[in-house]
Design an enzyme around this catalytic site. Sequence first.
Site, PDB file in Angstrom:
ATOM      1  N   GLY A 104       0.864  -1.181   0.000  1.00 48.07           N
ATOM      2  CA  GLY A 104       0.000   0.000   0.000  1.00 48.07           C
ATOM      3  C   GLY A 104       0.891   1.218   0.000  1.00 48.07           C
ATOM      4  O   GLY A 104       1.303   1.690   1.052  1.00 48.07           O
ATOM      5  N   LEU A 105       1.234   1.679  -1.213  1.00 45.79           N
ATOM      6  CA  LEU A 105       2.267   2.719  -1.298  1.00 45.79           C
ATOM      7  C   LEU A 105       1.709   4.087  -1.689  1.00 45.79           C
ATOM      8  O   LEU A 105       2.304   4.826  -2.469  1.00 45.79           O
ATOM      9  CB  LEU A 105       3.383   2.281  -2.254  1.00 45.79           C
ATOM     10  CG  LEU A 105       4.089   0.986  -1.819  1.00 45.79           C
ATOM     11  CD1 LEU A 105       5.107   0.544  -2.881  1.00 45.79           C
ATOM     12  CD2 LEU A 105       4.792   1.162  -0.468  1.00 45.79           C
ATOM     13  N   ALA A 106       0.561   4.436  -1.117  1.00 41.61           N
ATOM     14  CA  ALA A 106       0.111   5.829  -1.218  1.00 41.61           C
ATOM     15  C   ALA A 106       1.053   6.646  -0.324  1.00 41.61           C
ATOM     16  O   ALA A 106       2.033   6.108   0.188  1.00 41.61           O
ATOM     17  CB  ALA A 106      -1.335   5.933  -0.774  1.00 41.61           C
ATOM     18  N   MET A 127       1.225   7.805   2.789  1.00 44.65           N
ATOM     19  CA  MET A 127       1.614   7.320   4.113  1.00 44.65           C
ATOM     20  C   MET A 127       2.498   6.079   3.998  1.00 44.65           C
ATOM     21  O   MET A 127       3.534   5.977   4.646  1.00 44.65           O
ATOM     22  CB  MET A 127       0.372   7.002   4.964  1.00 44.65           C
ATOM     23  CG  MET A 127      -0.379   8.204   5.475  1.00 44.65           C
ATOM     24  SD  MET A 127       0.553   9.199   6.665  1.00 44.65           S
ATOM     25  CE  MET A 127       0.516   8.163   8.131  1.00 44.65           C
ATOM     26  N   ARG A 157      -0.737  -2.693  -5.217  1.00 40.95           N
ATOM     27  CA  ARG A 157      -1.647  -3.357  -6.149  1.00 40.95           C
ATOM     28  C   ARG A 157      -1.283  -3.009  -7.597  1.00 40.95           C
ATOM     29  O   ARG A 157      -1.205  -3.875  -8.445  1.00 40.95           O
ATOM     30  CB  ARG A 157      -3.088  -2.965  -5.842  1.00 40.95           C
ATOM     31  CG  ARG A 157      -4.131  -3.968  -6.252  1.00 40.95           C
ATOM     32  CD  ARG A 157      -5.410  -3.786  -5.436  1.00 40.95           C
ATOM     33  NE  ARG A 157      -5.679  -2.365  -5.213  1.00 40.95           N
ATOM     34  CZ  ARG A 157      -6.476  -1.622  -5.970  1.00 40.95           C
ATOM     35  NH1 ARG A 157      -7.091  -2.147  -6.998  1.00 40.95           N
ATOM     36  NH2 ARG A 157      -6.666  -0.353  -5.690  1.00 40.95           N
ATOM     37  N   SER A 212       0.366   7.852  14.008  1.00 37.62           N
ATOM     38  CA  SER A 212      -0.023   9.254  13.896  1.00 37.62           C
ATOM     39  C   SER A 212       1.145  10.121  13.489  1.00 37.62           C
ATOM     40  O   SER A 212       2.293   9.815  13.793  1.00 37.62           O
ATOM     41  CB  SER A 212      -0.570   9.767  15.227  1.00 37.62           C
ATOM     42  OG  SER A 212      -0.865  11.149  15.102  1.00 37.62           O
ATOM     43  N   LYS A 239      -5.482   4.899  19.298  1.00 39.27           N
ATOM     44  CA  LYS A 239      -5.306   5.832  18.171  1.00 39.27           C
ATOM     45  C   LYS A 239      -6.618   6.557  17.887  1.00 39.27           C
ATOM     46  O   LYS A 239      -6.640   7.753  17.585  1.00 39.27           O
ATOM     47  CB  LYS A 239      -4.828   5.094  16.913  1.00 39.27           C
ATOM     48  CG  LYS A 239      -4.767   5.972  15.649  1.00 39.27           C
ATOM     49  CD  LYS A 239      -3.864   7.162  15.835  1.00 39.27           C
ATOM     50  CE  LYS A 239      -3.604   8.073  14.670  1.00 39.27           C
ATOM     51  NZ  LYS A 239      -4.542   8.325  13.652  1.00 39.27           N
ATOM     52  N   HIS A 286      -6.964   9.135  20.454  1.00 39.29           N
ATOM     53  CA  HIS A 286      -6.015  10.200  20.054  1.00 39.29           C
ATOM     54  C   HIS A 286      -6.685  11.115  19.040  1.00 39.29           C
ATOM     55  O   HIS A 286      -6.633  12.338  19.157  1.00 39.29           O
ATOM     56  CB  HIS A 286      -4.750   9.561  19.465  1.00 39.29           C
ATOM     57  CG  HIS A 286      -3.899  10.506  18.661  1.00 39.29           C
ATOM     58  ND1 HIS A 286      -4.245  10.939  17.397  1.00 39.29           N
ATOM     59  CD2 HIS A 286      -2.724  11.119  18.945  1.00 39.29           C
ATOM     60  CE1 HIS A 286      -3.323  11.771  16.944  1.00 39.29           C
ATOM     61  NE2 HIS A 286      -2.386  11.897  17.864  1.00 39.29           N
ATOM     62  N   ASN A 287      -7.321  10.539  18.049  1.00 40.26           N
ATOM     63  CA  ASN A 287      -7.966  11.358  17.030  1.00 40.26           C
ATOM     64  C   ASN A 287      -9.135  12.154  17.600  1.00 40.26           C
ATOM     65  O   ASN A 287      -9.369  13.289  17.199  1.00 40.26           O
ATOM     66  CB  ASN A 287      -8.439  10.485  15.857  1.00 40.26           C
ATOM     67  CG  ASN A 287      -7.298  10.172  14.908  1.00 40.26           C
ATOM     68  OD1 ASN A 287      -6.150  10.107  15.326  1.00 40.26           O
ATOM     69  ND2 ASN A 287      -7.608   9.959  13.648  1.00 40.26           N
ATOM     70  N   GLU A 330      -7.650  14.968  19.141  1.00 42.09           N
ATOM     71  CA  GLU A 330      -7.222  15.849  18.033  1.00 42.09           C
ATOM     72  C   GLU A 330      -8.400  16.731  17.577  1.00 42.09           C
ATOM     73  O   GLU A 330      -8.252  17.942  17.381  1.00 42.09           O
ATOM     74  CB  GLU A 330      -6.715  14.958  16.884  1.00 42.09           C
ATOM     75  CG  GLU A 330      -6.438  15.642  15.565  1.00 42.09           C
ATOM     76  CD  GLU A 330      -6.057  14.602  14.481  1.00 42.09           C
ATOM     77  OE1 GLU A 330      -5.131  13.804  14.716  1.00 42.09           O
ATOM     78  OE2 GLU A 330      -6.686  14.597  13.400  1.00 42.09           O
ATOM     79  N   LYS A 357     -13.216  12.157   8.356  1.00 36.20           N
ATOM     80  CA  LYS A 357     -13.183  10.815   7.775  1.00 36.20           C
ATOM     81  C   LYS A 357     -13.755   9.765   8.712  1.00 36.20           C
ATOM     82  O   LYS A 357     -13.921   8.624   8.316  1.00 36.20           O
ATOM     83  CB  LYS A 357     -11.753  10.458   7.362  1.00 36.20           C
ATOM     84  CG  LYS A 357     -11.334  11.260   6.121  1.00 36.20           C
ATOM     85  CD  LYS A 357     -10.226  10.607   5.342  1.00 36.20           C
ATOM     86  CE  LYS A 357      -8.903  10.766   6.041  1.00 36.20           C
ATOM     87  NZ  LYS A 357      -8.394  12.145   5.988  1.00 36.20           N
ATOM     88  N   HIS A 373     -39.001   3.401  38.102  1.00 36.24           N
ATOM     89  CA  HIS A 373     -37.637   2.938  37.838  1.00 36.24           C
ATOM     90  C   HIS A 373     -36.782   2.875  39.106  1.00 36.24           C
ATOM     91  O   HIS A 373     -35.633   2.469  39.030  1.00 36.24           O
ATOM     92  CB  HIS A 373     -36.979   3.827  36.781  1.00 36.24           C
ATOM     93  CG  HIS A 373     -37.625   3.707  35.438  1.00 36.24           C
ATOM     94  ND1 HIS A 373     -37.661   2.520  34.742  1.00 36.24           N
ATOM     95  CD2 HIS A 373     -38.297   4.605  34.682  1.00 36.24           C
ATOM     96  CE1 HIS A 373     -38.311   2.708  33.603  1.00 36.24           C
ATOM     97  NE2 HIS A 373     -38.720   3.959  33.546  1.00 36.24           N
TER      98      HIS A 373
END
Length: 475
Positions: free
Chosen positions: A9-11, A13, A33, A128, A182, A185-186, A189, A260, A451
Amino acid sequence: ELAQIGVTGLAVMGSNIARNFARNGHTVALHNRSIAKTDALLAEHGSEGKFIRTETIEEFVAALQKPRRVLIMVKAGDPTDAVIEELAGAMEEGDIIIDGGNALYTDTIRREASLKQRGLLFVGAGISGGEEGALNGPSIMPGGPVDSYKALGPLLESIAAQVDGTPCCTHIGPDGSGHFVKMVHNGIEYADMQLIGEAYNLFRDALDYTPQQVADVFTEWNAGDLESYLVEITAEVLKQVDAKTGQPLVDVIVDAAEQKGTGRWTVKAALDLGVPVTGIAEAVFARALSGSRSQRKAAVGLASGTLAAKPSDAEQFTHDISRALYASKIVAYAQGFDQIAAGSAEYDWNLHPGDLATIWRGGCIIRARFLNRIKDAYDDNADLPSLILAPYFRDAIEDAIDSWRRVVITAASLGIPVPAFASSLAYYDALRAERLPAALTQGQRDFFGAHTYERIDSEGKFHTLWSGDRSEIQA
Ligand code: 6PG
């Protein structure tokens, strides 16, 4: 020579992490890919270290030393499952698959369990630091079986950011724990960014500052206790002038914040765990509100009231905003660490909050001077009931409280939205309150649904016969 690590996966990141490994002396097998990305990486950066170009998964796996270590850097969700499946088919018992994407921690739990049955070690690693961090030193949060860390730790630690000689990478805990922390963490963020946004908005609307003036304030803050990556880049963004219009760039960017999903996941998980991460939730909702563009357009011009009281002393108000930001930030982190403690208890992860503060001091998006204080607080007392109660933070809030209230009062009078400042203050006030109106809520629940409630003076559950003679019975 065989590779110590493979990256698939060489995008951006993935390539940056692969380069980081290579620059640190490791031989890296590359796979993507479509081979074009692999070749582009080799053409541009092939001289940075030792890379092995591979085309098929079989070739890729064959290029690795045993136990094989493969880092997957593809989109979270189905693409990750597809790559795992392909790899697992080609790998052998004892090999390690690392998912470095922003996976949902429950997916990581599921994947780890299923790969364990096939004799493979699966590591869900939160990473991160964005593109820059990936290349020059991210903060890494690997979960998964302890054995995996023996084979993987030194490799990951060698590419992680370092603070005072300590790598920003440590084994977090079993299965989904790395991706869980993580995720939190986000969430933090998001809260941090929202708080900074509110501070910025106050400068613009209450003090009529230009973006450049606000940038100068943030630059100054970055030399004090607010020092952090997000404060630093805030000044950079605010200084930027748009080439096309000559306007500050921030004024020509559409004011609808996207996401996201990791912030939303944090809040969903917090709801399930019953942890009030109000600051993070406000931040997620604030992004959603900003994105409700047609509603917002229709609502422009609604009454703002007549209380508008602008601050008379800009210097004092600037100080007030800095303290509101600091105090609200303490609340956001306190809530995030509460969620981590709750997740740890729910899943039996035995997480160490002090370790997280340590590895978040560098590399990651929320890195800040402040994290040293959090580390100290947990070093002093690993069972701290809330970060807010650590002596340092308790004093910092005491020091900030009047400023914090003034900021919220001023914002409310001027009609400037400060959901995260206000909600964090409300959280603080609720936390320290001797009595909460929850007693009334319990009474109402008992009234309409029998209740039951507990009493302050006796053990057990009680019910008032509301529709009868209103006497109390023990339930
Ligand atoms: C990091 C970031 C990163 C995240 C982006 C985008 O730690 O490097 O958290 O993982 O993907 O910040 O997040 P949103 O698109 O949800 O804002």
